[in-house]
Motif scaffolding. Structure first.
Motif, mmCIF file in Angstrom:
data_model
loop_
_atom_site.group_PDB
_atom_site.id
_atom_site.type_symbol
_atom_site.label_atom_id
_atom_site.label_comp_id
_atom_site.label_asym_id
_atom_site.label_seq_id
_atom_site.Cartn_x
_atom_site.Cartn_y
_atom_site.Cartn_z
ATOM 1 N N SER A 1 57.554 49.735 36.929
ATOM 2 C CA SER A 1 58.242 49.246 38.120
ATOM 3 C C SER A 1 58.123 47.726 38.233
ATOM 4 O O SER A 1 59.101 47.028 38.523
ATOM 5 C CB SER A 1 57.665 49.906 39.372
ATOM 6 N N SER B 1 60.313 46.152 35.691
ATOM 7 C CA SER B 1 61.716 46.292 36.087
ATOM 8 C C SER B 1 62.109 45.205 37.079
ATOM 9 O O SER B 1 63.185 44.612 36.980
ATOM 10 C CB SER B 1 61.950 47.672 36.714
ATOM 11 N N VAL B 2 61.235 44.935 38.041
ATOM 12 C CA VAL B 2 61.516 43.890 39.028
ATOM 13 C C VAL B 2 61.538 42.521 38.351
ATOM 14 O O VAL B 2 62.412 41.685 38.621
ATOM 15 C CB VAL B 2 60.471 43.921 40.157
ATOM 16 N N SER C 1 64.789 42.077 36.483
ATOM 17 C CA SER C 1 65.930 41.836 37.372
ATOM 18 C C SER C 1 65.929 40.419 37.919
ATOM 19 O O SER C 1 66.976 39.762 37.992
ATOM 20 C CB SER C 1 65.900 42.841 38.528
ATOM 21 N N ASN D 1 72.303 42.926 39.919
ATOM 22 C CA ASN D 1 70.872 43.074 39.610
ATOM 23 C C ASN D 1 69.961 43.306 40.808
ATOM 24 O O ASN D 1 68.797 43.657 40.632
ATOM 25 C CB ASN D 1 70.364 41.810 38.878
ATOM 26 N N VAL E 1 67.350 46.848 41.935
ATOM 27 C CA VAL E 1 65.955 47.139 41.570
ATOM 28 C C VAL E 1 65.000 46.373 42.483
ATOM 29 O O VAL E 1 63.982 46.912 42.929
ATOM 30 C CB VAL E 1 65.709 46.769 40.096
ATOM 31 N N LYS F 1 61.970 47.680 45.747
ATOM 32 C CA LYS F 1 60.601 47.218 46.019
ATOM 33 C C LYS F 1 60.489 46.600 47.404
ATOM 34 O O LYS F 1 59.452 46.713 48.058
ATOM 35 C CB LYS F 1 60.187 46.190 44.960
ATOM 36 N N THR G 1 61.274 55.070 41.683
ATOM 37 C CA THR G 1 62.703 54.778 41.805
ATOM 38 C C THR G 1 63.063 53.436 41.192
ATOM 39 O O THR G 1 64.108 53.292 40.546
ATOM 40 C CB THR G 1 63.130 54.808 43.284
ATOM 41 N N ALA G 2 62.222 52.417 41.362
ATOM 42 C CA ALA G 2 62.518 51.089 40.820
ATOM 43 C C ALA G 2 62.663 51.146 39.296
ATOM 44 O O ALA G 2 63.623 50.610 38.731
ATOM 45 C CB ALA G 2 61.434 50.095 41.220
ATOM 46 N N LEU H 1 65.703 53.302 38.264
ATOM 47 C CA LEU H 1 66.970 52.649 38.565
ATOM 48 C C LEU H 1 67.318 51.606 37.502
ATOM 49 O O LEU H 1 68.480 51.510 37.079
ATOM 50 C CB LEU H 1 66.905 51.980 39.941
ATOM 51 N N LEU H 2 66.356 50.808 37.048
ATOM 52 C CA LEU H 2 66.647 49.837 35.994
ATOM 53 C C LEU H 2 67.095 50.545 34.725
ATOM 54 O O LEU H 2 68.060 50.128 34.077
ATOM 55 C CB LEU H 2 65.424 48.971 35.705
#
Length: 435
Positions: A44, A47-48, A51, A234, A237, A241, A250-251, A254-255
């Motif tokens: 996660s 992923s953030v 993005s 973008n 994601v 958070k 989910t984060a 989703l990415l």
């Protein structure tokens, strides 16, 4: 239609497309290995990071690349060296970089707590990744302006190839820290720049400094449009958070899902290289019918790409993200339907935006993206589950951008636009990928 568009492709675009394809493949390998190596919480965080890096990196520094390429191309046609342009472009990129890094440092603690589970080292990786993209895009502008497209494609290919190799090493050696997987976004682009530096260094040359005005003219609107476009595609994601920091599953999922449904965007990046010059030519010569036909046919191509990708994503998406990325089983077929529909609308917006640029309507394009981001914010506030909120935001924002651009194009048709020189962006390869 495809044959006609291919005839418009400038020399060297095939090399750029090959490099872009490898870079796109690297994104899938990178996230796949990370998904199988990291915990849900760490994936996660990655992923953030991913993005934010590409929202800010492409949004801020792609316009610099385009403007450097435009001015270098103009000087090259006159037999002048690109050194003065590179100096100004590097100074501009540095200024943008310092501004965004200063802001990140100021909010470092809350940024780490809110987005990276308190891991401040991920903020350091974020800064390093932005530095790498600033350097890469600036040098690519020189390569593009000098029409050294094989070298341009090589830089993209080296970046992508190294990402694949480095994440493979991380996976095989059992690394489980998101910091190392994030650091790949620093190392790979910088090595790509170093290995493709010789032609840039050979060509630099000297000369009188370039005035700031030619470089800055229109850059503000280009940067604004670029940033807003990256926000639309973008921000989902990041919003997960922000809306629910505890929902780490989910984060990451989703990415992974977005990487799958956005495959058509990589194809469009190659189409864009030929589309904008073609539209610019018909607009400049007053060929109203040709302008509209090319725009409609381009919309037809991306619609076919988007629908094909949508069918595959809806049918196989939930299984693919778990198999390829080891993503949590939190997204269903309906989620992929929303994401695929949003991507199709985003593709329409990208094509229509090229039409506005061909008519030299930079302000109109920026306004459309601003309206779309506002619609995204409103949709994200809907009182529904977190995943659906961000999916609705992406879908509604993209649809609103496309619809606004249609209205703006109709208010001033190609036939009513005065003859003009092709827009600045038409001299660049038009690569919008990198993620």
């Amino acid at each position: 239609m495809i044959r006609r568009l291919l005839n418009l492709v400038p020399p060297g675009t095939v090399a750029v497309g090959a490099g872009l394809a490898l870079l796109g493949l690297a994104s899938y390998v990178h996230l796949a290995v990370a998904g199988h190596s990291l915990t849900e919480a760490d994936y996660s965080s990655l992923s953030v990071l991913w993005s934010i890096v590409f929202t800010l990196g492409i949004g801020l520094f792609m316009p610099v690349e385009q403007e450097v390429a435009r001015l270098v191309a103009g000087r090259h046609s006159q037999g002048l060296p690109p050194g003065p342009v590179l100096a100004r472009g590097a100074a501009l990129a540095l200024g943008l970089l310092v501004a965004i890094v200063a802001l990140i440092i100021v909010v470092r603690a809350p940024l780490a707590d809110r987005l990276f589970a308190g891991d401040s080292s991920m903020v350091t990786v974020l800064i390093g990744s932005l530095v790498a993209l600033a350097v890469a895009h600036t040098t690519r502008g020189v390569l593009s302006g000098l029409q050294l497209f094989p070298w341009y494609g090589t830089q993209l290919g080296v970046d992508g190839g190294l990402r694949i190799v480095l994440v493979a090493v991380l996976g095989l050696t059992g690394v489980t820290s998101p910091v190392w997987f994030g650091a790949v976004l620093i190392v790979a682009p910088l090595i790509g720049v170093l290995l493709t530096a010789p032609p840039v260094l050979r060509a630099i040359g000297g000369g009188a400094p370039v005035a700031w005005a030619p470089l800055l003219r229109g850059l503000g609107l280009l940067t604004l449009s670029s940033l807003l476009a990256q926000v639309v595609v973008n921000i989902g994601v990041i919003n997960v958070k922000v809306l629910d920091p505890s929902d780490v599953a989910t984060a990451g999922a989703l990415l992974s899902a977005l990487v799958l449904v956005r495959i058509p965007l990589f194809v469009f990046a190659s189409l864009q290289a030929s589309l904008l010059p073609g539209l610019a030519t018909t607009a400049t010569t007053g060929d109203v019918t040709g302008f509209h036909n090319l725009l409609r046919r381009a919309l037809g191509i991306v619609t076919a790409l988007g629908l094909t990708g949508a069918v595959l994503a809806v049918l196989l998406g939930p299984w693919l993200v778990q198999t390829l990325f080891d993503a949590p089983d939190v997204l269903g077929h309906g989620d992929f339907a929303w994401l695929a529909a949003a991507t199709l609308a985003y593709l329409w917006a990208m094509v229509l935006g090229q039409g506005l640029l061909a008519l030299d309507r930079h302000r109109a394009q920026a306004a459309a993206w601003a309206i779309g981001v506002a619609a995204l914010v409103v949709a994200t506030l809907a009182p529904v589950a977190t995943a659906l909120r961000v999916e609705l935001g992406y879908a509604v924002g993209s649809v609103v951008v496309a619809a606004t651009m249609i209205v703006l194009l109709r208010t001033r048709s190609a036939g009513s636009a005065p003859a003009q020189a092709p827009p600045r962006e038409a001299v660049t390869p038009g690569v919008t990928g990198g993620t």
